[in-house]
Design a protein around this motif. Sequence first.
Motif, PDB file in Angstrom:
ATOM      1  N   VAL A   1       0.833  -1.219   0.000  1.00 31.42           N
ATOM      2  CA  VAL A   1       0.000   0.000   0.000  1.00 31.42           C
ATOM      3  C   VAL A   1       0.864   1.265   0.000  1.00 31.42           C
ATOM      4  O   VAL A   1       0.621   2.202  -0.780  1.00 31.42           O
ATOM      5  N   ALA A   2       1.898   1.298   0.857  1.00 29.87           N
ATOM      6  CA  ALA A   2       2.738   2.501   0.950  1.00 29.87           C
ATOM      7  C   ALA A   2       3.425   2.758  -0.394  1.00 29.87           C
ATOM      8  O   ALA A   2       3.525   3.918  -0.843  1.00 29.87           O
TER       9      ALA A   2
ATOM     10  N   GLU B   1       0.915   4.157  -2.817  1.00 31.20           N
ATOM     11  CA  GLU B   1       0.650   5.579  -2.477  1.00 31.20           C
ATOM     12  C   GLU B   1       1.741   6.478  -3.029  1.00 31.20           C
ATOM     13  O   GLU B   1       1.473   7.542  -3.578  1.00 31.20           O
ATOM     14  N   ARG B   2       2.978   6.032  -2.847  1.00 31.13           N
ATOM     15  CA  ARG B   2       4.111   6.841  -3.309  1.00 31.13           C
ATOM     16  C   ARG B   2       4.076   6.993  -4.835  1.00 31.13           C
ATOM     17  O   ARG B   2       4.296   8.069  -5.372  1.00 31.13           O
TER      18      ARG B   2
ATOM     19  N   ASN C   1      -0.983  12.181  -5.828  1.00 32.72           N
ATOM     20  CA  ASN C   1      -2.352  12.734  -5.772  1.00 32.72           C
ATOM     21  C   ASN C   1      -3.101  12.538  -7.084  1.00 32.72           C
ATOM     22  O   ASN C   1      -4.132  13.169  -7.306  1.00 32.72           O
TER      23      ASN C   1
ATOM     24  N   PRO D   1      -6.291   4.123   2.684  1.00 32.77           N
ATOM     25  CA  PRO D   1      -5.383   5.232   2.338  1.00 32.77           C
ATOM     26  C   PRO D   1      -5.364   5.529   0.836  1.00 32.77           C
ATOM     27  O   PRO D   1      -5.142   6.673   0.435  1.00 32.77           O
ATOM     28  N   LEU D   2      -5.630   4.506   0.031  1.00 33.09           N
ATOM     29  CA  LEU D   2      -5.602   4.705  -1.429  1.00 33.09           C
ATOM     30  C   LEU D   2      -6.897   5.331  -1.927  1.00 33.09           C
ATOM     31  O   LEU D   2      -6.894   6.149  -2.843  1.00 33.09           O
TER      32      LEU D   2
ATOM     33  N   LYS E   1      -9.028   7.177  -0.160  1.00 32.91           N
ATOM     34  CA  LYS E   1      -9.434   8.408   0.545  1.00 32.91           C
ATOM     35  C   LYS E   1      -9.313   9.673  -0.295  1.00 32.91           C
ATOM     36  O   LYS E   1     -10.139  10.568  -0.178  1.00 32.91           O
ATOM     37  N   LYS E   2      -8.297   9.709  -1.150  1.00 35.00           N
ATOM     38  CA  LYS E   2      -8.059  10.956  -1.880  1.00 35.00           C
ATOM     39  C   LYS E   2      -9.117  11.186  -2.954  1.00 35.00           C
ATOM     40  O   LYS E   2      -9.689  10.245  -3.488  1.00 35.00           O
TER      41      LYS E   2
ATOM     42  N   ARG F   1     -10.576   9.313  -6.772  1.00 36.87           N
ATOM     43  CA  ARG F   1     -10.265   7.880  -6.671  1.00 36.87           C
ATOM     44  C   ARG F   1     -11.589   7.128  -6.629  1.00 36.87           C
ATOM     45  O   ARG F   1     -12.472   7.474  -5.831  1.00 36.87           O
TER      46      ARG F   1
ATOM     47  N   CYS G   1     -13.200   4.553   4.408  1.00 33.83           N
ATOM     48  CA  CYS G   1     -12.385   5.086   3.310  1.00 33.83           C
ATOM     49  C   CYS G   1     -12.730   6.539   2.977  1.00 33.83           C
ATOM     50  O   CYS G   1     -12.216   7.087   1.994  1.00 33.83           O
TER      51      CYS G   1
END
Length: 412
Positions: A137-138, A141-142, A146, A168-169, A171-172, A175, A230
């Motif tokens: 996941v991290a 995200e990286r 955005n 976390p993916l 939420k923005k 998406r 989420c």
Amino acid sequence: MAFSVPSVIQIPEEYRGREQTYIKHRVLNQYIQSWAQKLASVARQFGRVRIWYVDCFSGPWESGLTNHEDTSIHIGLNAIQDAAAFWKIQGYQIDLGAIFVEKDDEAYARLQAYLISRKDQFQIQIHALHGEFGSKVAEIERLIGNDPAFLFVDPTGWKGAAMKYIAPLAKKERRDVVVNVMYDHINRFKGSNLDYVRKQLTEFFETEVSADLSEEALFQLYRDQLKRVCGLKYAADLTVEDPCRDRTKFRLVLGAHHHRALELFRDVEKTVLGDETPRIRAAAKDADKFERTGQYSLLPPRLPNEDLYGNLHQEALVEVERRLPTILAVRGPQTFRTLANEFLQELHLPVRDLGTLLGKWRSSGRLTVDGMRPREKTLKDSHVILAFYEAKIVAVPPSQGNLFDALPGVGG
Ligand SMILES: C[S@@+](CC[C@H](N)C(=O)[O-])C[C@H]1O[C@@H](n2cnc3c(N)ncnc32)[C@H](O)[C@@H]1O
């Protein structure tokens, strides 16, 4: 080779015996193409934009073809590539990215081989990640920062697809996520006392799941949790049945930030589940019968008696009529947009059908609407519904079909 179903649909042979996957891939293809096209239109305002397809449980899995055309990997890549080609013709450059996560060593090797074999055909920044989705996941995200992204979460059961990984993916802004919730697995295990099963299910729902929940209640819970955990505004689902038995195989659950995603999802549902699926299932049942008895029916495959989507769509029209008076009485006048956002999450109907239904009620004098010009027939976002006058529903035999015509004041 393809086997055919009444009136035109051709199902590729490699989907024989797993027609539910074909239906899933039809939904995926239709959704991603339109999603990517809509999002890429942002490029018209902001210049360049990169959009991502993130396949969190990618496979390839049960693929019957060496070129893997029957996988979400191929379908996702082609869909975003098509959208970029569309915008290129209009003079806009869209950058594309795709991420594939696969834990199984052998499947990962096949994924890599496929991506290498097609490297020259895609102008896409592609990342294949080997390991469990949760541990990637991290890194995802990286990579996506955005940027807008479509996330596809398609686990084999529920293991490894904990909601806290999706959050976390998803939420923005910009998406969308579609999760395949394998109802037939969950239903079998939801009453299990095994500690590890209970733990995995709790992680999947991010809450305890009671053994006595009905299918409807279970999905209501999943949708509510997806929105809450989420930070998504909208959630909706569509049902894919077992091709040969009249019961749910899985549901695809959408989570989104924008109402246009919800509208798109319901449009795709009507096309794939409403128009195509009855014919796909008719052919699947026929092929299944041949395998069991060695005989094809002399008659062409018949459409199933039970048309799940047709029933859900009719129920939706009745529900709108049932709920509307209470909503207006309790909350006062409502914009069409507010009502559509609410109805489309729970009811199986496209926004244009809702607009047409309300437009017909307005023409027949059952609905008072502010902001509509006299010649307008369908309701739009800013129109305000002021009042609704109830009428008795006349019982109409199912053979006379269309509820638009059956509801008093809605005919014609
Ligand atoms: C249902 S299949 C995916 C099918 C694919 N989305 C399609 O439609 O063509 C699930 C895949 O996820 C892989 N998998 C299982 N657990 C995983 C995990 N925790 N993280 C990443 N991949 C996983 C399996 O090896 C399998 O290939």
